[in-house]
Design a protein around this motif. Sequence first.
Motif, PDB file in Angstrom:
ATOM      1  N   LEU A  57      -0.336   4.293  10.072  1.00  0.00           N
ATOM      2  CA  LEU A  57      -1.616   3.760   9.610  1.00  0.00           C
ATOM      3  C   LEU A  57      -2.183   2.837  10.675  1.00  0.00           C
ATOM      4  O   LEU A  57      -1.436   2.142  11.363  1.00  0.00           O
ATOM      5  CB  LEU A  57      -1.440   2.940   8.328  1.00  0.00           C
ATOM      6  N   ASP A  58      -3.507   2.826  10.802  1.00  0.00           N
ATOM      7  CA  ASP A  58      -4.141   1.860  11.693  1.00  0.00           C
ATOM      8  C   ASP A  58      -3.931   0.454  11.141  1.00  0.00           C
ATOM      9  O   ASP A  58      -3.958   0.237   9.934  1.00  0.00           O
ATOM     10  CB  ASP A  58      -5.644   2.141  11.811  1.00  0.00           C
ATOM     11  N   ASP A  59      -3.748  -0.505  12.032  1.00  0.00           N
ATOM     12  CA  ASP A  59      -3.519  -1.883  11.602  1.00  0.00           C
ATOM     13  C   ASP A  59      -4.752  -2.514  10.975  1.00  0.00           C
ATOM     14  O   ASP A  59      -4.649  -3.519  10.272  1.00  0.00           O
ATOM     15  CB  ASP A  59      -3.055  -2.739  12.781  1.00  0.00           C
ATOM     16  N   ASP A  60      -5.939  -1.949  11.218  1.00  0.00           N
ATOM     17  CA  ASP A  60      -7.176  -2.536  10.721  1.00  0.00           C
ATOM     18  C   ASP A  60      -7.572  -2.046   9.336  1.00  0.00           C
ATOM     19  O   ASP A  60      -8.528  -2.560   8.759  1.00  0.00           O
ATOM     20  CB  ASP A  60      -8.318  -2.237  11.693  1.00  0.00           C
ATOM     21  N   LEU A  61      -6.864  -1.078   8.789  1.00  0.00           N
ATOM     22  CA  LEU A  61      -7.222  -0.548   7.474  1.00  0.00           C
ATOM     23  C   LEU A  61      -6.890  -1.544   6.370  1.00  0.00           C
ATOM     24  O   LEU A  61      -5.917  -2.297   6.465  1.00  0.00           O
ATOM     25  CB  LEU A  61      -6.465   0.750   7.209  1.00  0.00           C
ATOM     26  N   PRO A  62      -7.687  -1.574   5.306  1.00  0.00           N
ATOM     27  CA  PRO A  62      -7.384  -2.473   4.188  1.00  0.00           C
ATOM     28  C   PRO A  62      -6.033  -2.171   3.535  1.00  0.00           C
ATOM     29  O   PRO A  62      -5.340  -3.078   3.083  1.00  0.00           O
ATOM     30  CB  PRO A  62      -8.524  -2.231   3.205  1.00  0.00           C
ATOM     31  N   LEU A  63      -5.633  -0.893   3.505  1.00  0.00           N
ATOM     32  CA  LEU A  63      -4.336  -0.538   2.931  1.00  0.00           C
ATOM     33  C   LEU A  63      -3.195  -1.126   3.745  1.00  0.00           C
ATOM     34  O   LEU A  63      -2.205  -1.622   3.180  1.00  0.00           O
ATOM     35  CB  LEU A  63      -4.194   0.985   2.849  1.00  0.00           C
TER      36      LEU A  63
ATOM     37  N   LYS B  18      -3.296  -3.843   5.534  1.00  0.00           N
ATOM     38  CA  LYS B  18      -3.280  -5.287   5.279  1.00  0.00           C
ATOM     39  C   LYS B  18      -2.636  -5.591   3.929  1.00  0.00           C
ATOM     40  O   LYS B  18      -1.853  -6.536   3.798  1.00  0.00           O
ATOM     41  CB  LYS B  18      -4.699  -5.836   5.323  1.00  0.00           C
ATOM     42  N   LYS B  19      -2.942  -4.774   2.924  1.00  0.00           N
ATOM     43  CA  LYS B  19      -2.366  -4.980   1.604  1.00  0.00           C
ATOM     44  C   LYS B  19      -0.849  -4.791   1.628  1.00  0.00           C
ATOM     45  O   LYS B  19      -0.111  -5.561   1.018  1.00  0.00           O
ATOM     46  CB  LYS B  19      -3.003  -4.015   0.601  1.00  0.00           C
ATOM     47  N   LEU B  20      -0.395  -3.788   2.363  1.00  0.00           N
ATOM     48  CA  LEU B  20       1.044  -3.544   2.442  1.00  0.00           C
ATOM     49  C   LEU B  20       1.758  -4.642   3.224  1.00  0.00           C
ATOM     50  O   LEU B  20       2.909  -4.979   2.926  1.00  0.00           O
ATOM     51  CB  LEU B  20       1.311  -2.180   3.088  1.00  0.00           C
ATOM     52  N   ARG B  21       1.107  -5.197   4.229  1.00  0.00           N
ATOM     53  CA  ARG B  21       1.713  -6.276   5.019  1.00  0.00           C
ATOM     54  C   ARG B  21       1.820  -7.569   4.236  1.00  0.00           C
ATOM     55  O   ARG B  21       2.841  -8.257   4.267  1.00  0.00           O
ATOM     56  CB  ARG B  21       0.866  -6.533   6.268  1.00  0.00           C
ATOM     57  N   ASN B  22       0.755  -7.916   3.526  1.00  0.00           N
ATOM     58  CA  ASN B  22       0.689  -9.213   2.883  1.00  0.00           C
ATOM     59  C   ASN B  22       1.322  -9.260   1.496  1.00  0.00           C
ATOM     60  O   ASN B  22       1.686 -10.332   1.028  1.00  0.00           O
ATOM     61  CB  ASN B  22      -0.767  -9.685   2.776  1.00  0.00           C
ATOM     62  N   ARG B  23       1.444  -8.127   0.851  1.00  0.00           N
ATOM     63  CA  ARG B  23       2.035  -8.086  -0.487  1.00  0.00           C
ATOM     64  C   ARG B  23       3.137  -7.034  -0.509  1.00  0.00           C
ATOM     65  O   ARG B  23       2.876  -5.856  -0.739  1.00  0.00           O
ATOM     66  CB  ARG B  23       0.972  -7.740  -1.527  1.00  0.00           C
ATOM     67  N   PRO B  24       4.369  -7.433  -0.290  1.00  0.00           N
ATOM     68  CA  PRO B  24       5.449  -6.449  -0.164  1.00  0.00           C
ATOM     69  C   PRO B  24       5.749  -5.667  -1.441  1.00  0.00           C
ATOM     70  O   PRO B  24       6.435  -4.652  -1.387  1.00  0.00           O
ATOM     71  CB  PRO B  24       6.657  -7.283   0.235  1.00  0.00           C
ATOM     72  N   ILE B  25       5.247  -6.106  -2.582  1.00  0.00           N
ATOM     73  CA  ILE B  25       5.523  -5.373  -3.819  1.00  0.00           C
ATOM     74  C   ILE B  25       4.718  -4.070  -3.884  1.00  0.00           C
ATOM     75  O   ILE B  25       5.096  -3.136  -4.574  1.00  0.00           O
ATOM     76  CB  ILE B  25       5.268  -6.256  -5.046  1.00  0.00           C
ATOM     77  N   HIS B  26       3.595  -3.984  -3.154  1.00  0.00           N
ATOM     78  CA  HIS B  26       2.807  -2.761  -3.113  1.00  0.00           C
ATOM     79  C   HIS B  26       3.549  -1.714  -2.297  1.00  0.00           C
ATOM     80  O   HIS B  26       4.184  -2.020  -1.293  1.00  0.00           O
ATOM     81  CB  HIS B  26       1.431  -3.015  -2.501  1.00  0.00           C
ATOM     82  N   THR B  27       3.484  -0.473  -2.728  1.00  0.00           N
ATOM     83  CA  THR B  27       4.187   0.610  -2.052  1.00  0.00           C
ATOM     84  C   THR B  27       3.187   1.642  -1.543  1.00  0.00           C
ATOM     85  O   THR B  27       2.064   1.745  -2.033  1.00  0.00           O
ATOM     86  CB  THR B  27       5.194   1.288  -2.992  1.00  0.00           C
ATOM     87  N   TYR B  28       3.632   2.441  -0.592  1.00  0.00           N
ATOM     88  CA  TYR B  28       2.788   3.462   0.024  1.00  0.00           C
ATOM     89  C   TYR B  28       3.184   4.829  -0.514  1.00  0.00           C
ATOM     90  O   TYR B  28       4.370   5.142  -0.655  1.00  0.00           O
ATOM     91  CB  TYR B  28       2.955   3.434   1.537  1.00  0.00           C
ATOM     92  N   MET B  29       2.177   5.661  -0.821  1.00  0.00           N
ATOM     93  CA  MET B  29       2.408   7.034  -1.228  1.00  0.00           C
ATOM     94  C   MET B  29       1.533   7.933  -0.359  1.00  0.00           C
ATOM     95  O   MET B  29       0.329   7.679  -0.225  1.00  0.00           O
ATOM     96  CB  MET B  29       2.060   7.220  -2.703  1.00  0.00           C
ATOM     97  N   CYS B  30       2.123   8.960   0.242  1.00  0.00           N
ATOM     98  CA  CYS B  30       1.370   9.846   1.135  1.00  0.00           C
ATOM     99  C   CYS B  30       0.351  10.660   0.328  1.00  0.00           C
ATOM    100  O   CYS B  30       0.417  10.745  -0.899  1.00  0.00           O
ATOM    101  CB  CYS B  30       2.309  10.752   1.916  1.00  0.00           C
ATOM    102  N   ASP B  31      -0.592  11.251   1.033  1.00  0.00           N
ATOM    103  CA  ASP B  31      -1.674  11.989   0.381  1.00  0.00           C
ATOM    104  C   ASP B  31      -1.169  13.213  -0.379  1.00  0.00           C
ATOM    105  O   ASP B  31      -1.672  13.539  -1.455  1.00  0.00           O
ATOM    106  CB  ASP B  31      -2.721  12.423   1.411  1.00  0.00           C
ATOM    107  N   THR B  32      -0.172  13.906   0.145  1.00  0.00           N
ATOM    108  CA  THR B  32       0.332  15.103  -0.537  1.00  0.00           C
ATOM    109  C   THR B  32       0.997  14.740  -1.859  1.00  0.00           C
ATOM    110  O   THR B  32       0.788  15.419  -2.861  1.00  0.00           O
ATOM    111  CB  THR B  32       1.316  15.870   0.359  1.00  0.00           C
ATOM    112  N   CYS B  33       1.785  13.670  -1.873  1.00  0.00           N
ATOM    113  CA  CYS B  33       2.419  13.234  -3.124  1.00  0.00           C
ATOM    114  C   CYS B  33       1.375  12.720  -4.105  1.00  0.00           C
ATOM    115  O   CYS B  33       1.462  12.985  -5.305  1.00  0.00           O
ATOM    116  CB  CYS B  33       3.458  12.156  -2.848  1.00  0.00           C
ATOM    117  N   HIS B  34       0.385  11.994  -3.608  1.00  0.00           N
ATOM    118  CA  HIS B  34      -0.670  11.477  -4.478  1.00  0.00           C
ATOM    119  C   HIS B  34      -1.452  12.617  -5.121  1.00  0.00           C
ATOM    120  O   HIS B  34      -1.719  12.593  -6.334  1.00  0.00           O
ATOM    121  CB  HIS B  34      -1.613  10.580  -3.675  1.00  0.00           C
ATOM    122  N   ASP B  35      -1.793  13.632  -4.345  1.00  0.00           N
ATOM    123  CA  ASP B  35      -2.530  14.775  -4.881  1.00  0.00           C
ATOM    124  C   ASP B  35      -1.687  15.571  -5.871  1.00  0.00           C
ATOM    125  O   ASP B  35      -2.199  16.045  -6.893  1.00  0.00           O
ATOM    126  CB  ASP B  35      -3.006  15.685  -3.752  1.00  0.00           C
ATOM    127  N   ARG B  36      -0.393  15.712  -5.592  1.00  0.00           N
ATOM    128  CA  ARG B  36       0.499  16.453  -6.485  1.00  0.00           C
ATOM    129  C   ARG B  36       0.624  15.743  -7.833  1.00  0.00           C
ATOM    130  O   ARG B  36       0.542  16.372  -8.893  1.00  0.00           O
ATOM    131  CB  ARG B  36       1.875  16.608  -5.840  1.00  0.00           C
TER     132      ARG B  36
END
Length: 67
Positions: A14-20, A22-40
């Motif tokens: 991910l680009d460092d400038d994206l809001p996502l 920043k959210k993942l850096r500053n709030r470790p409880i938030h998790t990342y899900m890739c686009d294929t899993c999200h769409d599925r």
Amino acid sequence: MRVKCVICDTINQLDDDLPLAKKLRNRPIHTYMCDTCHDRIKQNTMSRIETGNFRFYRTSPHMDKEF
């Protein structure tokens, strides 16, 4: 920023400038899900809603009767 999907464990960049990012850096409880899993998951949820057996449990049934 390197991120890892919580479902399929793929590593994406991910680009460092994206809001996502920043959210993942500053709030470790938030998790990342890739686009294929999200769409599925979205597609499976929509198919469950269309069957009519899917219920949202956001409020209690007792509160729903009052409204």
